[in-house]
Design an enzyme around this catalytic site. Structure first.
Site, PDB file in Angstrom:
ATOM      1  N   CYS A 135      -3.931  31.685 -44.022  1.00  0.00           N
ATOM      2  CA  CYS A 135      -5.157  30.070 -45.243  1.00  0.00           C
ATOM      3  C   CYS A 135      -6.324  30.599 -44.231  1.00  0.00           C
ATOM      4  CB  CYS A 135      -4.116  29.529 -45.276  1.00  0.00           C
ATOM      5  SG  CYS A 135      -5.053  28.211 -44.307  1.00  0.00           S
TER       6      CYS A 135
ATOM      7  N   CYS B 253      -0.092  31.780 -40.085  1.00  0.00           N
ATOM      8  CA  CYS B 253      -0.363  32.014 -41.530  1.00  0.00           C
ATOM      9  C   CYS B 253      -2.278  31.929 -41.244  1.00  0.00           C
ATOM     10  CB  CYS B 253      -1.066  30.060 -42.337  1.00  0.00           C
ATOM     11  SG  CYS B 253      -1.619  30.257 -43.487  1.00  0.00           S
TER      12      CYS B 253
ATOM     13  N   ASP C 157       9.930   2.042 -61.539  1.00  0.00           N
ATOM     14  CA  ASP C 157      11.311   1.922 -60.813  1.00  0.00           C
ATOM     15  C   ASP C 157      11.765   1.421 -60.153  1.00  0.00           C
ATOM     16  OD1 ASP C 157       9.401   4.376 -60.606  1.00  0.00           O
ATOM     17  OD2 ASP C 157      10.766   5.989 -60.373  1.00  0.00           O
TER      18      ASP C 157
ATOM     19  N   ASP D 142       1.198   6.414 -60.661  1.00  0.00           N
ATOM     20  CA  ASP D 142       2.288   6.192 -59.710  1.00  0.00           C
ATOM     21  C   ASP D 142       2.433   4.711 -60.281  1.00  0.00           C
ATOM     22  OD1 ASP D 142       5.146   6.040 -59.174  1.00  0.00           O
ATOM     23  OD2 ASP D 142       4.948   6.638 -57.147  1.00  0.00           O
TER      24      ASP D 142
ATOM     25  N   CYS E 249      -6.805  28.577 -41.443  1.00  0.00           N
ATOM     26  CA  CYS E 249      -6.375  29.034 -39.731  1.00  0.00           C
ATOM     27  C   CYS E 249      -7.204  30.678 -40.612  1.00  0.00           C
ATOM     28  CB  CYS E 249      -4.801  29.268 -40.255  1.00  0.00           C
ATOM     29  SG  CYS E 249      -3.760  27.853 -40.681  1.00  0.00           S
TER      30      CYS E 249
HETATM   31  N1  GUN Z   1       7.900   8.179 -55.301  1.00  0.00           N
HETATM   32  C1  GUN Z   1       8.674   8.838 -54.485  1.00  0.00           C
HETATM   33  N2  GUN Z   1       9.722   8.019 -54.762  1.00  0.00           N
HETATM   34  C2  GUN Z   1       9.458   7.805 -56.201  1.00  0.00           C
HETATM   35  C3  GUN Z   1      10.212   7.546 -57.522  1.00  0.00           C
HETATM   36  O1  GUN Z   1      11.829   7.172 -57.071  1.00  0.00           O
HETATM   37  N3  GUN Z   1       9.708   6.983 -58.452  1.00  0.00           N
HETATM   38  C4  GUN Z   1       8.315   6.591 -58.644  1.00  0.00           C
HETATM   39  N4  GUN Z   1       7.675   5.998 -59.455  1.00  0.00           N
HETATM   40  N5  GUN Z   1       7.506   7.027 -57.389  1.00  0.00           N
HETATM   41  C5  GUN Z   1       8.236   7.471 -56.434  1.00  0.00           C
HETATM   42 ZN    ZN Z   2      -2.555  28.372 -42.406  1.00  0.00          ZN
END
Ligand code: GUN
Ligand code: ZN
Length: 579
Positions: free
Chosen positions: A279, A277, A130, A95, A282
Site C-alpha cells: 500500500c 503489503c 441496544d 452509534d 508500506c
Molecule cells: N458496537 C459494537 N457492537 C455493537 C452493538 O451490538 N450495538 C451497537 N449499537 N454498537 C455496537
Molecule cells: Zn500496507
C-alpha cells in the site's frame, strides 16, 4: 414499516448469499458491501476528508454518545450539523453508546435522549441504545436485556434517520431468531449486534450461526450491518452470508497498539522483518515504518490498516462479480483453523443454496473436504434426480453424472468429464453420444423430467463452425433454442417455450407478472422485481424462465437475475432479463 425515509436498495450482482447492491440514502449513493471507518473527533487520526480523497470512502461512522458527553464538541456539532463539522458530504452513521455500555457496564443517557440527539445533529443513519449482551451470558439475563433492546427499538420507530437496528440475544439462537423476526419486520437496516467478543476470540463458527439465523428470519431485502466487525479476516465469511455493511474502529485501535492488520490476521509491527503489503504507506516507508516517531507511526499504521481493509472489500466484490466467492473463502479461511471451522459451518447452511445462482461465470474448483457441501453441489444434486441415463460416471462430490450433460456447468469444470463427453464411450468402442441425446438430457436437467421429450427426433442441431460445439437447435427452418457456449445451458426461444409451458403446469418454471408490466415485457424490457406477482420457488437465479400473466398466458422467456426469495422480498431492481 417505520418512518418514511429516502431509501433505495437493489441487487446488482450476487454469489452465494453475497450481493453487490446499490444503496441510496438521503440522495447519496453507496455501493455495498461497504466499510464504514469510525471517526473519533476526540482522537482524530485520519480526517474524513482524507478518508474520502485517499480511500474513496463514501460512508463513515461516529459515536453520538461521545459527542453528547463532550460539551464543546456537542455545542459545535449542534450548531453546524454533523456533516459540516466533519467536512464530509457522504453518508454519516452514528452509534448510540451501546459499545460503551458493553465496555463499561453503564452510560449516562437515556435511549430517547440519544435518538433525539442524533436527529438534531443530522445523522443519515442512527442507532438506538441496544444492549450488546456478551456471548454465553446467563440466558434469563440475555432474554431480559433483549426485551429492553426491543422496547428501545420501538421508541426509535419514528426516528428521522435510517435506524441501524441492533439484533441481540447473545449466543442463543432462539433469542436471535425472535429478535430478528421483530426487528426485521420494522426496520430496513438490521444490525448483527453483540459480536465484538466473538470476533476477538476468533469464534467464527458461532458468528456464522448467528448471522445465519438472523438472515433466515428477516426479509432478504434488509440491509445487514455487522456491528463492530472491523477486522478484514472475517469480511469474506460475513459477506458470503449476506452482510452489507461493516464498521471499523479496528484500524485505529490496532494502530494505537502498533498492530499491523493483514487480511489473514494481525501482526505486531516490531516483529515484522518483511512487509507483506505494498500500500502507499508500506511502499513509502518499508521497514522504516518501525522507526517513525510514535504519533506518526500510529497514524501511518492506521492508514495501512485502512488500506488493507478497503482492499479486502474490493477483492471480495470482484469475487462476487466473477462468481468465485467460494474459492476466495477457501483461500482466506485456510489462514486460521477457526476461520476454517467457520467455513465448515457456513457450508452446513442449507438456506444458502436457494439464493445461489444455478450457473456461474467461473469454473468450479474443489479445494478441500468442505467443498463437498457447497451450494452448487446441493443444487446440482437436486437437479440430477431429474435426469435418467444409463451412461453415468461417479464424480465427487456430485454423485453419478450422466455422460450426456458433461459439458454443462459445473461438470464442465472437470477435465476428465469433458473428455469423456466428447469422446467414444470406453466400453463400447464406437459409441459416441448423439447430440440429440445430449440436448434431451440437458433439457431434463435444466427444466425437469420429461422436458427432453419436447425435442423431436427430426430437429436439426448445428454446431459452431469455429468452436465445433453445439450452438443451435432448429425444428424445420425455425430456431427453437440455442445452447450457451460458456455453460451449455439451453436458451429456449418461443416455440420451445410454448412446449415447456404446455408440458409443465403452473407455477412450474414461471414468473407471473402484474398486468401493468405486460406491455413492457412484450417490448423486450426487463421485468422489475416489484412487478412479479408469483414465482416458482424451485427456480434459481440465472435459470431460463417462462414469463406469464396472471391467467398463465405465456408472454416471453427470460433469464432470472435474482433468486425467488429475493424476487419476492425486493421491490426494486431487475428480476428477469427478457429475451
Ligand atoms: N458496537 C459494537 N457492537 C455493537 C452493538 O451490538 N450495538 C451497537 N449499537 N454498537 C455496537
Ligand atoms: Zn500496507
Amino acid at each position: 414499516m417505520a418512518s418514511e425515509f429516502l431509501f433505495e436498495f437493489e441487487i446488482k450482482d450476487k454469489d452465494i448469499a453475497a450481493r453487490i447492491c446499490k444503496l441510496k440514502i438521503n440522495g447519496k449513493d453507496l455501493e455495498t458491501p461497504s466499510l464504514m471507518p469510525v471517526y473519533n473527533p476526540n482522537k482524530p487520526l485520519i480526517t474524513p476528508k482524507e478518508m474520502k480523497r485517499e480511500f474513496g470512502c463514501e460512508i463513515l461512522m461516529a459515536n453520538s454518545y461521545i459527542i453528547l458527553k463532550n460539551e464543546e464538541l456537542r455545542n459545535n456539532i449542534l450548531r453546524d450539523g454533523i456533516h459540516k463539522f466533519m467536512n464530509f458530504n457522504g453518508i454519516i452513521a452514528t452509534d448510540s453508546g451501546s459499545y460503551q455500555l458493553m465496555e463499561y457496564g453503564n452510560i449516562t443517557a437515556t435511549n430517547k435522549e440519544i435518538i433525539e440527539f442524533q436527529e438534531k445533529i443530522g445523522s443519515d443513519i442512527g442507532s438506538f441504545l441496544d444492549i450488546p449482551t456478551l456471548p454465553n451470558a446467563y440466558k434469563p439475563r440475555a432474554l431480559e436485556q433483549l426485551k429492553i433492546t426491543l422496547e428501545r427499538a420501538r421508541e426509535a420507530r419514528n426516528a428521522k434517520f435510517l435506524v441501524n437496528a441492533g439484533i441481540q440475544g447473545s449466543t442463543y439462537l432462539d433469542l436471535r431468531e425472535m429478535a430478528a423476526r421483530e426487528i426485521g419486520r420494522e426496520f430496513r437496516l438490521c444490525a448483527v449486534g453483540g459480536i465484538v467478543r466473538l470476533m476477538e476470540n476468533y469464534r467464527f463458527s458461532d458468528l456464522v450461526e448467528i448471522i445465519s439465523v438472523i438472515k433466515r428470519n428477516i426479509p432478504i431485502n434488509r440491509v445487514v450491518h455487522a456491528f463492530g466487525m472491523g477486522h478484514p479476516m472475517a469480511f469474506s465469511l460475513s459477506i458470503a452470508l449476506g452482510c452489507d455493511l461493516f464498521d471499523s474502529a479496528a484500524y485505529a485501535l490496532y494502530a494505537e497498539n502498533f498492530r499491523y492488520i493483514t487480511a489473514s490476521g494481525t501482526k505486531r509491527l516490531d516483529e515484522l522483518e518483511y512487509l507483506p503489503c505494498s500500500c502507499p504507506v508500506c511502499s513509502k516507508y518499508g521497514l522504516e515504518l518501525k522507526e517513525l516517531p510514535e504519533r506518526e507511526r500510529v497514524r501511518e499504521l492506521a492508514r495501512h490498516n485502512l488500506y488493507v481493509s478497503f482492499e479486502e472489500i474490493n477483492k471480495i466484490k470482484e469475487a462476487i462479480k466473477e462468481n468465485n466467492l467460494w474459492e476466495f473463502l477457501g483461500m482466506r479461511c485456510r489462514a486460521h483453523p477457526e476461520l476454517l471451522s467457520g467455513l465448515k459451518r457456513l457450508t452446513e447452511q442449507k438456506w444458502l443454496a436457494d439464493l445461489d445462482p444455478i450457473t456461474k461465470k467461473s469454473a468450479f474448483y474443489l479445494q478441500g473436504p468442505e467443498s463437498k457441501n457447497r451450494t452448487e453441489v446441493v443444487n446440482v444434486k437436486k437437479r440430477l434426480k431429474r435426469v435418467y441415463s444409463e451412461n453415468r460416471r461417479e464424480v465427487a462430490p456430485f454423485g453419478k453424472i450422466p455422460a450426456e450433460i458433461s459439458d454443462v456447468y459445473p461438470f464442465n469444470s472437470f477435465n476428465s468429464l469433458r473428455e469423456w463427453g466428447k469422446k467414444k464411450n470406453e466400453n463400447k468402442n464406437e459409441y459416441k453420444i448423439p447430440d440429440i441425446e445430449k440436448i434431451r438430457k440437458i433439457m431434463d436437467y435444466q427444466f425437469g423430467s420429461g422436458a427432453g421429450e419436447l425435442i423431436a427426433d427430426n430437429v436439426r442441431i448445428k454446431r459452431s463452425r469455429k468452436t465445433k460445439r453445439i450452438r443451435w437447435i432448429y425444428e424445420e427452418k425455425e430456431l427453437i433454442a440455442s445452447v450457451r457456449a460458456s455453460d451449455h445451458f439451453i436458451i429456449p426461444k418461443m416455440p420451445l417455450a410454448e412446449k415447456l409451458h404446455k408440458r409443465f403446469k403452473y407455477p412450474k418454471l414461471r414468473v407471473v407478472i402484474h398486468d401493468d408490466a405486460i406491455p413492457f415485457v412484450l417490448e423486450g424490457k426487463s421485468v422489475f422485481a416489484k412487478f412479479v406477482e408469483e414465482i416458482d420457488p424451485k427456480l434459481r437465479a440465472r435459470d431460463e424462465v417462462l414469463i406469464v400473466d396472471k391467467n398463465d398466458k405465456l408472454l416471453r422467456t427470460g433469464t432470472l437475475i435474482l433468486s425467488p426469495r429475493e424476487v419476492v422480498d425486493f421491490d426494486r431492481g431487475i428480476a428477469v432479463r427478457v429475451r
